[in-house]
Design an enzyme around this catalytic site. Structure first.
Site, mmCIF file in Angstrom:
data_model
loop_
_atom_site.group_PDB
_atom_site.id
_atom_site.type_symbol
_atom_site.label_atom_id
_atom_site.label_comp_id
_atom_site.label_asym_id
_atom_site.label_seq_id
_atom_site.Cartn_x
_atom_site.Cartn_y
_atom_site.Cartn_z
ATOM 1 C CE LYS A 89 5.308 7.507 30.690
ATOM 2 N NZ LYS A 89 4.709 7.694 29.387
ATOM 3 C CE LYS A 91 7.519 11.958 29.450
ATOM 4 N NZ LYS A 91 7.214 11.898 27.999
ATOM 5 C CB SER A 148 3.515 10.683 28.095
ATOM 6 O OG SER A 148 3.179 9.375 27.690
ATOM 7 C CB SER A 173 7.475 8.966 26.818
ATOM 8 O OG SER A 173 6.273 9.244 27.490
#
Length: 525
Positions: free
Chosen positions: A71, A248, A68, A125
């Site tokens: 992203k 992130k 993820s 997320s």
């Protein structure tokens, strides 16, 4: 036998060199690379994101799955191409996820602003938010992936290829930790939307209110937010880091536990990219409860903190004022005394000395490990509070502040290096006397360090003629006072009228009540 012993000796020699080789490659300028749990990582200064800080990296150019952390790229493209206030309609595809997926909590047909969806994608997320964003910006996730690859090539991410907008496992979806450090540095420092990106990834909690339901989301980055206690994890490990600013997390079976973290201290932004935590660890047991797993789950956050602590401590350089002065730091400043005596040997120019000890030390953050004292750029800002004679030697005539990276290091008084006698000449101060301005008279009264201001027409102040105000001023003042009195009277009359109205209304209500009570007790035929 000679050949046998020769081969045996050569083999033993090679084996003896292996540990030394391992020790050499396991450290980078004093940092033990083996202390980092994740198999793929890099630490960079955001101002130079393609080169690791002091060689702190491992397998930085090996292609790995980003999970993820993908992203980050999805987010920055949406910020640069979209309008945050656009309403985005959520499709059936955007919510077609099974258990085990991280989601914002959208439903088919929902409409939320792009702003809300970006928070829903970056904090918890949300895969559902990522697809909704991609479809809104590019029409489809495939078209959006094309935008992602174009942006990656533009940024020089030559070892990366993106297929999905959310980072779910795909063999053709890969990157390197060096490429992701480059992307993150762009998002934080170079993108036209860097401020909004920083705001989003640094937010701890957020409530999306633009849609049919309020959706409350929490940042999964435990350097910003502690994990909540649960029945199976009564005391989650705290990984809060005071200088953390994002960015992130990522987590899939193939990618392992991933983290891209950023921290900022004294104007220096560091980025740590760590991939592959717990992947293949023989001690990790999927049958453990959350509390047992937590010590593995937090390793990426702890390792990022260790990397940041190492770099920031390494950047600190302690220097003395004498070293800085030798490198060019000014501690003397010249000022012209306008009313100095005509016989002044320096023509009215006075040198002021900063009242600071040469042994005073500063602890400065130097991002470049090879920087020298001469590379330190400290800003000095002198301010003079007394520029008029007479001035005595050693008297305070101002102060100076020294700043580094917009942070004040020291403030010191400025002392006159010699005495300056006053002259007799009149000195003009703008505006000119012909415009009704003021002049500085040569006869100073009161505070010997403050010039006396008198009207240019020669009249004095107070008893000597007065500083009369114009007639229009007094007329305007009277009009304002009359208007204020009129407003006060109107207010008083209004209050009284309102009270009377309320009394009349209360009286009518009481009359109606008595009438109703009389009618109730009236005998019926």
């Amino acid at each position: 036998m000679k050949r046998f012993f020769s081969l045996l000796f050569a083999a033993l020699l090679l084996l003896s060199l292996v540990p030394a080789f391992r020790m050499e490659t396991a450290s980078a300028d004093g940092f033990d690379l083996n202390s980092i749990y994740e198999p793929y990582f890099i630490l960079v200064n955001a101002d130079n994101p393609t080169v690791s800080y002091r060689g702190v990296e491992k397998e930085a150019d090996k292609q790995v799955y980003p999970a993820s952390t993908t992203k980050i790229l999805t987010c920055i493209i949406a910020l640069e191409r979209g309008n945050l206030d656009d309403m985005v309609t959520v499709s059936a595809k955007a919510v077609n996820f099974g258990r085990g997926n991280s989601l914002m909590g959208l439903e088919e047909g929902d409409q939320y602003t792009l702003r809300d969806l970006l928070y829903g994608m970056m904090l918890p997320s949300g895969n559902d938010a990522a697809i909704a964003i991609a479809e809104h910006i590019a029409g489809s996730t495939d078209a959006y992936a094309q935008l992602m690859n174009e942006k990656a090539q533009e940024l020089g991410m030559t070892h990366s290829h993106f297929v999905t907008v959310h980072g779910k496992q795909n063999e053709d979806h890969y990157t390197t930790v060096r490429d992701m450090a480059r992307l993150t540095a762009y998002a934080l420092n170079e993108s036209p939307q860097k401020e909004m990106f920083r705001t989003i990834v640094g937010t701890k909690t957020y409530t999306a209110t633009s849609g049919p339901r309020e959706l409350y989301v929490v940042n999964s980055n435990r350097m910003l937010v502690d994990a909540p206690a649960t029945e199976t994890m009564q005391h989650p490990i705290s990984c809060l880091y005071a200088d953390a600013i994002g960015v992130k997390t990522g987590d899939t079976n193939a990618a392992g536990k991933c983290l891209i973290a950023a921290a900022e201290r004294d104007g220096v932004t560091l980025i740590a990219v760590l991939y592959g935590g717990t992947l293949g660890d023989p001690d990790y047991n999927d049958g453990w409860n959350d509390g047992q797993k937590d010590r593995y789950n937090v390793r990426r956050f702890q390792d990022a903190a260790a990397l940041f602590d190492y770099a920031y401590a390494d950047m600190i350089r302690t220097v003395t004022v004498s070293e800085l002065v030798a490198a060019g730091l000014p501690i003397t400043f010249d000022v012209t005394i306008p009313n100095a005596s005509a016989e002044d040997s320096q023509g009215g120019v006075l040198t002021a000395n900063a009242d600071v000890s040469m042994e005073t030390t500063f602890s400065l953050m130097l991002p470049d490990p090879n920087a020298k004292v001469t590379d330190i750029k400290i800003e000095s800002k002198p301010t003079f509070t007394n520029q008029y004679a007479p001035i005595g030697e050693g008297s305070v005539i101002g102060n100076v502040t020294y700043s580094y990276n917009d942070k004040v290091l020291l403030s010191a008084s400025l002392l006159a290096s010699r005495s300056v006698k006053e002259g007799t000449a009149q000195i003009d101060i703008a505006p000119a006397p012909s415009d009704g301005g003021y002049t500085v008279q040569d006869d100073l009264i009161g505070d010997a360090n403050v010039p006396t201001l008198r009207p240019a027409d020669g009249t004095g102040v107070g008893e000597q003629g007065g500083n009369k105000l114009p007639l229009w001023f007094w007329i305007a003042l009277i009009v304002v006072i009359v208007l204020l009195l009129f407003c006060v009277v109107l207010f008083i009359l209004y209050v009284r009228a309102e009270r009377a109205r309320k009394r009349r209304a209360a009286a009518r209500r009481r009359a109606r009540q008595r009438a109703m009570e009389n009618e109730r007790y009236q005998p019926r035929n």
